[in-house]
Write an enzyme that holds these catalytic residues in place. Structure first.
Site, PDB file in Angstrom:
ATOM      1  N   HIS A  98      35.425  39.545  42.515  1.00  0.00           N
ATOM      2  CA  HIS A  98      36.661  40.162  43.038  1.00  0.00           C
ATOM      3  C   HIS A  98      37.634  40.468  41.913  1.00  0.00           C
ATOM      4  CE1 HIS A  98      40.111  40.785  45.771  1.00  0.00           C
ATOM      5  NE2 HIS A  98      40.787  40.132  44.844  1.00  0.00           N
ATOM      6  N   GLU A  99      37.832  39.522  41.007  1.00  0.00           N
ATOM      7  CA  GLU A  99      38.764  39.745  39.900  1.00  0.00           C
ATOM      8  C   GLU A  99      38.273  40.845  38.962  1.00  0.00           C
ATOM      9  OE1 GLU A  99      41.601  38.631  40.197  1.00  0.00           O
ATOM     10  OE2 GLU A  99      41.159  37.166  41.760  1.00  0.00           O
ATOM     11  N   HIS A 102      39.285  44.241  40.090  1.00  0.00           N
ATOM     12  CA  HIS A 102      40.604  44.713  39.647  1.00  0.00           C
ATOM     13  C   HIS A 102      40.524  45.350  38.256  1.00  0.00           C
ATOM     14  CE1 HIS A 102      42.816  43.230  43.018  1.00  0.00           C
ATOM     15  NE2 HIS A 102      42.530  41.964  42.797  1.00  0.00           N
ATOM     16  N   HIS A 106      41.511  49.183  37.252  1.00  0.00           N
ATOM     17  CA  HIS A 106      42.385  49.523  36.125  1.00  0.00           C
ATOM     18  C   HIS A 106      41.727  50.583  35.254  1.00  0.00           C
ATOM     19  CE1 HIS A 106      45.300  47.834  32.832  1.00  0.00           C
ATOM     20  NE2 HIS A 106      45.520  49.098  33.120  1.00  0.00           N
TER      21      HIS A 106
END
Length: 227
Positions: A98-99, A102, A106
């Site tokens: 999940h991280e 991100h 980006h």
């Protein structure tokens, strides 16, 4: 100002938020006891997905605490809590992916994430200033202060709402990436969905509370204006 019909709905939303937080902890602990079939740590999963998406320059670092996982867009680092970084459970690989989602957002300039980053400095200011302006405005009946307080609080609410697609998209990316890279095996999607779904619910509850509070302030302002 302090006792309003909207407070009943806000109270219910706070209850939902508490339940969501308990669900996050419960699901994380439950699926932390279930080892992933691939046997990789959260750090290894994050590194693999980053590398396969041409993000070799993004480091993966451990951070103290539990459920402190996040992607830092300024330092451009994926930071995983120690249980996730070193863990090999379904919960660990789910949060790690999940991280990384991100970080990929980006890289691709995902519009909601870009807007969220642009709002962040203003939100830091408005979150502190808005409550003070609202209290002073309602106590001294200064319409201009109330209006300014509502405007600043609206920025914080917008930030909460923009966070929703950012988080849901990161979770969606995580599941697709884990499936496409073979990190997830048969039946493991259930655990991933429960871990990431519970986390998403906390953001929904936070946004709901903010929207209800903003509605309350607008209603009070409108009624005082009529008087």
């Amino acid at each position: 100002m302090f006792f309003h019909p909207m407070d009943f709905l806000i109270f219910i939303a706070f209850g939902l938020s508490l339940w969501a937080q308990l669900k996050v902890k419960g699901n994380f602990e439950q699926w932390s006891r279930v080892e992933s079939m691939i046997g990789m740590t959260g750090a290894q999963v994050a590194r693999r997905i980053l590398d396969e998406n041409n993000l070799e320059h993004i480091p993966v670092r451990p951070v103290p605490g539990k459920l402190t996982d996040h992607y830092d867009p300024i330092a451009r680092e994926v930071r995983l809590s120690e249980p996730v970084y070193y863990g090999t459970s379904i919960a660990s690989v789910s949060v790690a992916a999940h991280e990384v989602g991100h970080a990929i957002q980006h890289k691709e300039g995902y519009s909601a994430l870009v807007l969220r980053h642009k709002l962040f400095p203003l939100v830091n200011f408005s979150s502190g200033a808005a409550p003070l302006l609202l209290i002073l405005g309602f106590v001294f009946q200064w319409a201009s202060l109330i209006g300014l307080g509502i405007l600043l609080f609206s920025v914080a609410v917008a930030f909460q709402l923009i966070t929703l697609p950012v988080e849901f998209n990161a979770s969606s990316r995580a599941k697709k990436l884990m499936l496409s890279t073979g990190i997830l095996r048969n039946g493991e999607e259930t655990g991933v969905n429960k871990v990431l779904g519970a986390a998403a619910l906390t953001y929904v509850a936070a946004a709901l509370i903010s929207v209800l509070e903003l509605t309350k302030y607008i209603m009070i302002f409108a009624s005082s204006d009529e008087d």
